[in-house]
Design a protein around this motif. Structure first.
Motif, PDB file in Angstrom:
ATOM      1  N   GLN A 102       0.817  -1.207   0.000  1.00 29.86           N
ATOM      2  CA  GLN A 102       0.000   0.000   0.000  1.00 29.86           C
ATOM      3  C   GLN A 102       0.856   1.264   0.000  1.00 29.86           C
ATOM      4  OE1 GLN A 102      -0.468  -2.772   1.912  1.00 29.86           O
ATOM      5  NE2 GLN A 102      -2.435  -2.671   2.963  1.00 29.86           N
ATOM      6  N   ASN A 105       2.569   1.946  -3.240  1.00 26.13           N
ATOM      7  CA  ASN A 105       1.680   2.528  -4.245  1.00 26.13           C
ATOM      8  C   ASN A 105       1.515   4.032  -4.076  1.00 26.13           C
ATOM      9  OD1 ASN A 105       1.188   0.197  -5.623  1.00 26.13           O
ATOM     10  ND2 ASN A 105      -0.710  -0.294  -4.537  1.00 26.13           N
TER      11      ASN A 105
ATOM     12  N   VAL B  22     -17.536  -8.498   6.861  1.00 25.98           N
ATOM     13  CA  VAL B  22     -16.812  -8.403   5.582  1.00 25.98           C
ATOM     14  C   VAL B  22     -17.357  -7.301   4.671  1.00 25.98           C
ATOM     15  CG1 VAL B  22     -16.110 -10.828   5.600  1.00 25.98           C
ATOM     16  CG2 VAL B  22     -18.201 -10.153   4.389  1.00 25.98           C
ATOM     17  N   THR B  23     -18.523  -6.789   4.981  1.00 24.19           N
ATOM     18  CA  THR B  23     -19.061  -5.699   4.154  1.00 24.19           C
ATOM     19  C   THR B  23     -18.821  -4.337   4.787  1.00 24.19           C
ATOM     20  OG1 THR B  23     -21.197  -6.038   5.220  1.00 24.19           O
ATOM     21  CG2 THR B  23     -20.866  -7.091   3.073  1.00 24.19           C
TER      22      THR B  23
ATOM     23  N   GLY C  45      -2.539  -1.149   8.272  1.00 25.21           N
ATOM     24  CA  GLY C  45      -3.267  -1.553   7.064  1.00 25.21           C
ATOM     25  C   GLY C  45      -4.771  -1.605   7.193  1.00 25.21           C
ATOM     26  N   ALA C  46      -5.319  -1.353   8.392  1.00 23.74           N
ATOM     27  CA  ALA C  46      -6.770  -1.475   8.571  1.00 23.74           C
ATOM     28  C   ALA C  46      -7.538  -0.433   7.753  1.00 23.74           C
ATOM     29  CB  ALA C  46      -7.125  -1.352  10.057  1.00 23.74           C
ATOM     30  N   THR C  48      -6.907   0.418   4.674  1.00 26.14           N
ATOM     31  CA  THR C  48      -6.640   0.265   3.244  1.00 26.14           C
ATOM     32  C   THR C  48      -7.909   0.430   2.409  1.00 26.14           C
ATOM     33  OG1 THR C  48      -4.853  -1.257   3.739  1.00 26.14           O
ATOM     34  CG2 THR C  48      -5.699  -1.273   1.476  1.00 26.14           C
ATOM     35  N   ARG C  55      -4.308  -0.278  -4.135  1.00 29.40           N
ATOM     36  CA  ARG C  55      -4.478  -0.255  -2.679  1.00 29.40           C
ATOM     37  C   ARG C  55      -3.551   0.793  -2.065  1.00 29.40           C
ATOM     38  NH1 ARG C  55      -1.160  -5.578  -0.517  1.00 29.40           N
ATOM     39  NH2 ARG C  55       0.361  -5.659  -2.198  1.00 29.40           N
ATOM     40  N   VAL C  74     -14.476  -0.836   1.341  1.00 31.08           N
ATOM     41  CA  VAL C  74     -15.031  -2.179   1.520  1.00 31.08           C
ATOM     42  C   VAL C  74     -16.533  -2.185   1.238  1.00 31.08           C
ATOM     43  CG1 VAL C  74     -15.534  -1.968   4.001  1.00 31.08           C
ATOM     44  CG2 VAL C  74     -14.936  -4.214   3.025  1.00 31.08           C
ATOM     45  N   GLU C  75     -17.166  -1.037   1.488  1.00 30.10           N
ATOM     46  CA  GLU C  75     -18.609  -0.958   1.241  1.00 30.10           C
ATOM     47  C   GLU C  75     -18.922  -1.064  -0.248  1.00 30.10           C
ATOM     48  OE1 GLU C  75     -16.961   1.186   3.242  1.00 30.10           O
ATOM     49  OE2 GLU C  75     -18.117   1.635   5.064  1.00 30.10           O
ATOM     50  N   GLN C  87     -14.973 -11.626  -0.179  1.00 25.70           N
ATOM     51  CA  GLN C  87     -15.795 -11.496   1.028  1.00 25.70           C
ATOM     52  C   GLN C  87     -16.402 -12.841   1.403  1.00 25.70           C
ATOM     53  OE1 GLN C  87     -18.250  -8.253  -0.552  1.00 25.70           O
ATOM     54  NE2 GLN C  87     -17.422  -6.859   0.995  1.00 25.70           N
ATOM     55  N   PHE C  96     -11.178 -14.136   9.737  1.00 29.16           N
ATOM     56  CA  PHE C  96     -11.201 -12.990  10.657  1.00 29.16           C
ATOM     57  C   PHE C  96     -11.812 -13.452  11.950  1.00 29.16           C
ATOM     58  CE2 PHE C  96     -14.979 -13.115   8.085  1.00 29.16           C
ATOM     59  CZ  PHE C  96     -16.004 -13.009   9.001  1.00 29.16           C
ATOM     60  N   CYS C 101      -9.625  -5.676  11.313  1.00 32.87           N
ATOM     61  CA  CYS C 101      -8.652  -5.531  10.225  1.00 32.87           C
ATOM     62  C   CYS C 101      -9.239  -5.969   8.898  1.00 32.87           C
ATOM     63  CB  CYS C 101      -7.378  -6.332  10.523  1.00 32.87           C
ATOM     64  SG  CYS C 101      -7.553  -8.123  10.319  1.00 32.87           S
ATOM     65  N   THR C 102     -10.412  -6.580   8.941  1.00 28.14           N
ATOM     66  CA  THR C 102     -10.978  -7.269   7.782  1.00 28.14           C
ATOM     67  C   THR C 102     -11.229  -6.372   6.567  1.00 28.14           C
ATOM     68  OG1 THR C 102     -11.991  -8.733   9.397  1.00 28.14           O
ATOM     69  CG2 THR C 102     -12.751  -8.931   7.119  1.00 28.14           C
ATOM     70  N   PRO C 103     -11.868  -5.210   6.724  1.00 29.39           N
ATOM     71  CA  PRO C 103     -12.068  -4.368   5.531  1.00 29.39           C
ATOM     72  C   PRO C 103     -10.750  -4.024   4.851  1.00 29.39           C
ATOM     73  CG  PRO C 103     -13.467  -3.623   7.327  1.00 29.39           C
ATOM     74  CD  PRO C 103     -12.526  -4.646   7.916  1.00 29.39           C
ATOM     75  N   LEU C 106      -9.431  -7.049   3.040  1.00 28.16           N
ATOM     76  CA  LEU C 106     -10.179  -7.303   1.805  1.00 28.16           C
ATOM     77  C   LEU C 106      -9.767  -6.336   0.695  1.00 28.16           C
ATOM     78  CD1 LEU C 106     -13.609  -8.075   3.448  1.00 28.16           C
ATOM     79  CD2 LEU C 106     -12.403  -9.607   1.876  1.00 28.16           C
ATOM     80  N   SER C 108      -7.070  -4.681   0.505  1.00 28.15           N
ATOM     81  CA  SER C 108      -5.675  -4.947   0.187  1.00 28.15           C
ATOM     82  C   SER C 108      -5.560  -6.171  -0.713  1.00 28.15           C
ATOM     83  CB  SER C 108      -4.879  -5.159   1.483  1.00 28.15           C
ATOM     84  OG  SER C 108      -3.512  -5.314   1.207  1.00 28.15           O
ATOM     85  N   MET C 143       0.770  -9.537   1.628  1.00 24.50           N
ATOM     86  CA  MET C 143      -0.271  -9.126   2.577  1.00 24.50           C
ATOM     87  C   MET C 143       0.317  -8.681   3.916  1.00 24.50           C
ATOM     88  SD  MET C 143      -3.118  -9.131   1.031  1.00 24.50           S
ATOM     89  CE  MET C 143      -4.231  -8.937   2.432  1.00 24.50           C
ATOM     90  N   ASN C 146      -0.823  -5.662   6.208  1.00 24.87           N
ATOM     91  CA  ASN C 146      -2.115  -5.699   6.908  1.00 24.87           C
ATOM     92  C   ASN C 146      -1.983  -6.575   8.146  1.00 24.87           C
ATOM     93  OD1 ASN C 146      -2.879  -5.285   3.840  1.00 24.87           O
ATOM     94  ND2 ASN C 146      -4.568  -4.484   5.079  1.00 24.87           N
TER      95      ASN C 146
END
Lengths: 328, 696, 165
Positions: A102, A105, B22-23, C45-46, C48, C55, C74-75, C87, C96, C101-103, C106, C108, C143, C146
């Motif tokens: 990241q 970039n 995850v969303t 990295g959370a 990202t 990214r 992430v949305e 996802q 997770f 950290c998940t969003p 993802l 990333s 990765m 993250n």
């Protein structure tokens, strides 16, 4: 963070003109280090001049047979470039070993060169630091310095330079193109970064208003046989404890030429010139590599808790050169 | 004891809140936005000991957007309590560097942050003492150790037994201060409505935060509501309210508007707890055949000057191995340091690093395989209390692990296996964690559409609690998980114990089972005929848990590690980790595996990286960000697997479970250190295993 | 300053403090709280997100620099009600625990797989001048920006490996 004005530069000349007039203004590139330092209160500019849209961001072959890399090239794009990867693998590897995907970039080539040290005291405005506040003192000398300099430090500063890319560029003998108040000029590497002496607040030889516009790699055919090895405390995403950038030209078991620089050991990317001269014409053997490393590292002045970096740098240097000598 | 008929428990249900997470829809504490909110940024002390002379409030009030600056000099008085850390802005004294001494409130985050940076504080600094050493003259014997264990124990005549033992191991180990560092920094949004307070907080226990915060503000607990549906990890650091919660509530009351406050990552190294550093001396006396005759384990730790937190470092030694002569002790010194607190397996984790390293040293001294050595010293009852174990399957874990790991043909000689530039070695260590269970309440409600709602103020900090409680409720209600909604993370729900001590599933599950059983009974009585409003039953497990038979209840495990150490650089990489655990019945194999592996990953991180460095000159933890305080990154974690052995223990709870949140981190560091010794011949007794300790 | 921000293909004309980071604008102004603040220093990295498909760490990006970029959070990964394959994979592999950290993981991994598809090497690629081969070692290295404190790495790598095939 102190409030600041944001201005988007329209061209390089006017950006330089703006900064030449305003000592409280700084250039904004990728921002990965600058924004962080502003948030920490380490630097507090009153104006940011965003140069990302005016500084060249292309990589092309130079007239001298090397490569001209625009200072606005993002680190990620640099590592993806086929010419860089094919001709100067040490540079691609060095950049790839720095930061995270990241950040690569976002970060630019110019900004990467101008990163500030990650010494804990430098980043903590509640404590003294000669680099941040000249004359305030250097607590690292007696405090925590396990990962600070063994070479080139002074009584006023023992910080290390954090860039991996700069180590590879120092080894390759890159030339930095600068646009300044009085027009364009070039600064050879090593030579861009300066040892702290009693002015540790000045990391480089750049003058107010200077803007890095490009980095030129010289033609160096044997750099196809080059490598960057970074030793760090975790397997990825960590600053170097010690790193080695090297290129080796071997014929009939004899070193014809070589380029070596060390990272994580000095306030600047440390070109190992003594080791290089000791190796030219020497047998390409581990024993000779070790002898050359010893000659270079004889200058080391380790602090209380970082003496391990001397044998570590020696081992890594010998290992990298041995691998390069054996590589076909 | 009635037990649950298992249909969904034991199945690998996906996390019920998975899609929300995850969303990006799952909302964490700071992600709440009451109308008219303002931002609070706290200010930390820049001295380690002394007094605050003055704070220049007026100067920052002139900055744009600033609404208030609050410190001792103008703060409202809180009702005194016995928790000195929570008495924010109630004194001029500074007990440690980084302690919160003031807070600035402003319209925007940037305005608050800048004003906080500029706030001028005048101190009268005093000399500080922040260095832990075993021979510190102020070492003392605390009255008990966390949570309520005897400080010292002694059986037989350990001193004489050590003197006459044919084989003696006498070694001192040390573990550094470590910080929990959950990914979500602690945060609170505080909103007052008259004398009623709502806190959106990142906490491991909503009920506990309510009960602690309310009296400080002189309001009844019913006036305080703590909401925390999703919590971004805690690992102990969110077990109780930290000072920031009180500051947010105090600031919100002071300015009469809702306040958002997030602890920064850097601040977390001073104000949200950490694992105490330890110095541990372990002495093992044994016969030539490896049978222990004496075990002595002495621990030295630190706490702050304002709060006594005495970690239970040597308590696992009290139950691990048979030996007629034994002693365990804890000594504490109060330094000018932040208050240590819980971090994943407090006590067991550092304590077992020392004990299990010493067992490895004993195996070598006796020339016995380290797996066999542990089996040889297996006790048939709790070696100190004499109580029977409710179940104990350490030997099964060791044997199964050895088989799966390929331990059988291991050459014990150290420093002889090479692969390119790597020296390769393997190591083993045992794991253990106590089985706790605390009273909780729950309700279960049947709706006319066939669905159910179960309510309990439990917390899911990533453990999978919401999911396993859904499974447990579904089985008890004789329905399927998709018919059950489990509501947690809100103090308005029936009171529950915190998510800590690996006791969540046991404590909350018991209450959920009892509430659901009562509901089923009621439904059966009515023959399924439901009133329009549905039907609700409740349960309180205080009595049931109080009546529990006295037994020694513990989970056990065995961890096997393979490492490669670079001979040029001393870099250690963990090539393989295998954990085999005996932890009662596993409710959800998918989330349980994640819990075990997560603990082992943190154990790997502890072994190789984690260390909070005390800056002796200034008196704070120096490396306070994630670039300087290293936790394992993705590249560090290669091959980790966790398995479990079947364990049917009828003496636990209706589900037959033992806790699994913490045992995974216990023993990992010793397994890695033992593997490093096997690889290199170098015994690392002070964590972490950094490359400079292996450079030659 | 006035900025026109394009996030998940929605246009947001907003006024921001020049000091504001993209992360704070997303979270505090636009109520897009999927991007998380784990360190606010580019070290976890959370935060990202994808900027023009790449990214980046939104905690280090000033919002005022972003007005001609397309931002994906992430949305914006899912296709309506259908989750992005990553996802779904994260749920399936239990990649997770706490989810904080998940969003970032993802976003990333979406960016990382695009870099991979474009032939970008990593520091563990044996020959930096050749096209890389997607294996677990490559995923782990790429990765590593993250962090996950719950220790879900092995499951994250498995989920990405499946999606990347």
């Amino acid at each position: 963070m102190r409030p600041f004005a944001y201005e988007r530069a329209t061209d390089v000349r006017s950006a330089v003109a703006t900064l030449s007039e305003r000592p409280d203004a700084v250039y904004l590139g990728g921002g990965t280090n600058l924004v962080d330092l502003m948030r920490l209160g380490v630097v507090s500019p009153e104006m940011l001049v965003d140069v990302t849209r005016v500084v060249d961001a292309t990589i092309e072959e130079s007239a001298g047979g090397g490569l001209l890399i625009g200072a606005g090239v993002r680190n990620g794009d640099l590592t993806a470039d086929p010419l860089v990867r094919g001709r100067y693998p040490v540079l691609a590897q060095a950049v790839l070993s720095g930061a995270s995907g990241q950040i690569r970039n976002m970060a630019t080539v110019g900004g990467n060169l101008l990163q500030r040290t990650r010494c804990s005291y430098f980043q903590d405005t509640s404590k003294p630091c000669n680099k941040r506040r000249p004359g305030s003192g250097c607590p690292a000398r007696e405090g925590d310095h396990r990962n600070l300099a063994i070479l080139g430090h002074s009584s006023s500063c023992v910080a290390t330079h954090p860039s991996d890319m700069a180590v590879a560029l120092a080894a390759l003998g890159a030339v930095v193109h600068v646009e300044g108040r009085h027009g364009p000029r070039t600064v050879p590497m090593p030579g861009l970064h300066r040892l702290p002496g009693d002015e540790p607040d000045r990391d480089t030889v750049l003058e107010p208003g200077d803007l890095i516009t490009a980095v030129e790699l010289p033609e160096l055919p044997f750099a196809t046989r080059s490598r960057y090895r970074k030793v760090r405390d975790r397997a990825s995403f960590a600053f170097a404890v010690v790193s080695v950038a090297a290129a080796l030209d071997v014929a009939d078991g004899v070193v014809r030429d070589c380029r070596i620089a060390l990272g994580g050991v000095a306030p600047v990317p440390w070109r190992a010139e003594l080791a290089e001269s000791a190796l030219r014409g020497a047998a390409a053997t581990a024993a000779e590599f070790g002898r050359a490393a010893d000659i270079e590292l004889a200058q080391a002045r380790p602090l209380r808790d970082n003496g391990f970096k001397v044998p570590l740098a020696r081992n890594v240097l010998v290992g990298v050169l041995t691998d390069l000598a054996e590589a076909r | 004891m009635t037990t649950v008929d298992m249909r969904y428990t034991g199945s690998a249900l996906d996390r019920v809140e998975g899609l929300e997470k995850v969303t990006g829809r799952a909302r964490y504490a700071f992600e709440n936005f009451p109308a008219d909110l303002v931002y609070a940024v706290p200010v930390q002390a820049a001295i380690a000991r002394g007094e605050i002379r003055a704070v220049d409030v007026d100067a920052v009030l002139e900055h744009p957007g600033v609404i208030a600056a609050i410190w001792y000099g103008n703060a409202p008085r809180l009702v005194p309590s016995d928790n000195a850390d929570l008495a924010v802005f109630q004194s001029r004294r500074v007990a440690y560097r980084g302690q919160y001494i003031a807070v600035v409130v402003a319209e925007t985050y940037e305005e608050a942050k800048e004003a906080a940076r500029l706030l001028r504080v005048e101190y009268a600094a005093e000399d500080h003492d922040v260095r832990l050493r075993a021979d510190h003259p102020n070492m003392y014997r605390p009255e008990k150790v966390n949570p309520n264990y005897p400080t010292d124990t002694e059986h037989g005549d350990p001193d004489t037994a050590l003197t006459v033992a044919p084989v003696l191991v006498d070694a001192t180990y040390s573990t550094p201060a470590e910080h929990n560092n959950p990914m979500e920094p602690h945060a609170t949004v505080a909103e007052w409505d008259g004398d009623a307070l709502t806190l959106y907080d990142s906490t491991q226990g909503a009920s506990g935060v309510r009960d602690t915060v309310a009296p400080l503000f002189g309001v009844p607990p019913a006036n305080v509501r703590v909401i925390s549906p999703h919590v971004g990890g805690g690992f102990g650091s969110k077990g109780g309210p930290s000072p920031y919660v009180i500051i947010a509530a105090l600031a919100a009351r002071h300015v009469g508007r809702p306040v958002k406050l997030a602890v920064t990552r850097q601040q977390m190294f001073a104000v949200t707890g950490y694992r105490t550093p330890t110095i541990q001396r372990v002495r093992l006396g044994a016969n030539a055949d490896g049978r222990l005759t004496a075990i002595v384990h002495d621990a030295f730790e630190q706490s702050s000057t304002i709060t006594e937190f005495a970690e239970q470092t040597t308590t696992p030694t009290r139950i691990m191995y048979a030996a007629p002569h034994r002693r365990t002790t804890h000594r504490l010194v109060r330094l000018d340091v932040p208050t240590p607190s819980w971090m994943r397996a407090p006590g067991e984790c550092p304590g077992m690093f020392a004990l299990e390293s010493a067992m490895d040293e004993l195996a070598i001294a006796c020339q016995i395989d380290p797996v066999e050595l542990r089996i040889r010293n297996e006790p048939d009852a709790d070696p100190e209390s004499g109580l029977p174990f409710s179940s104990r399957n350490l030997v099964a874990c060791l044997r199964e692990g050895a088989r799966r790991f390929g331990w059988a043909d291991r050459d014990p000689a150290p420093g002889v296996r090479r692969r390119d530039r790597l020296l390769i070695g393997t190591g083993v260590a045992a794991s253990t964690y106590p089985v706790y269970r605390r009273p909780s309440q729950a309700t279960a409600q049947a709706h006319r559409d066939g669905r159910f709602t179960v309510r309990i103020a439990a917390a899911d900090i990533g453990t999978g609690a919401r999911t396993v409680l859904t499974q447990i409720a579904a089985d008890t209600l004789r329905t399927s998980p998709d018919q059950v909604l489990v509501e947690i993370g809100d103090s308005a729900l029936p009171a529950a114990s915190l998510a800590g001590g690996s006791m969540g599933t046991a404590s909350w599950g018991t209450a959920v089972v009892r509430a659901c059983e009562a509901l089923v009974e009621g439904l059966d009585r009515r023959d399924g005929d439901l009133p329009a409003a549905g039907m609700e039953s409740s349960a309180d497990t205080t009595e049931e848990i109080g009546a529990q038979r006295r037994l020694s209840r513990h989970a056990f495990g065995a961890q096997f590690a393979e490492v490669g150490v670079d001979t040029d650089t001393g870099e250690t990489r963990v090539l393989r980790l295998l954990g085999v655990f005996a932890a009662g019945r596993i409710i959800n194999p998918k989330t349980a595996r994640s819990q075990f592996i997560g603990g082992m990953t943190m154990g790997l991180s502890m072994a190789l990286f984690e260390e909070s460095i005390m800056d002796l000159e200034f008196g704070d933890y120096l490396n306070r960000d994630l670039a300087q305080y290293h936790v394992a990154a993705c590249a560090d974690v290669r091959d980790i697997e966790a398995l479990w052995v079947e364990e049917d223990d009828p003496h636990l709870n209706p589900m037959g479970t033992k806790g699994i949140g913490e045992i995974g981190i216990v023993g990992t560091a010793a397994a890695v250190a033992n593997a490093v010794h096997h690889a290199t011949g170098v015994r690392i007794r002070d964590l972490p295993i950094r490359l400079d300790k292996l450079m030659r | 300053m006035d900025v026109q921000l394009s996030v998940n293909q929605d246009q947001h004309p907003i006024t921001v403090d020049t000091r504001e980071t993209l992360l704070d604008t997303l979270r505090e102004q636009l109520d897009l709280t999927g991007a998380k603040k784990g360190c606010d220093h580019g070290q976890c990295g959370a935060c990202t997100v994808l900027v023009d498909g790449r990214r980046v760490k939104s905690c280090l990006a000033l919002t005022v620099t972003m007005d001609d970029r397309e931002i994906t959070t992430v949305e914006g990964l899912a296709d309506g009600d259908t989750p992005h394959p990553l996802q779904a994979g994260f749920i399936e592999h239990d990649a997770f625990q706490c989810g904080y950290c998940t969003p970032g993981q993802l976003c990333s991994s979406v960016g990382m797989l695009a870099e991979f598809a474009a032939g970008w090497p990593s520091v563990v690629t044996p020959d930096v001048s050749a096209a890389p081969h997607l294996d677990e070692g490559e995923i782990r290295e790429r990765m590593s920006g993250n962090l996950c404190r719950c220790g879900a790495y092995v499951n994250i790598v498995a989920a990405i490996g499946q999606a990347g095939r």
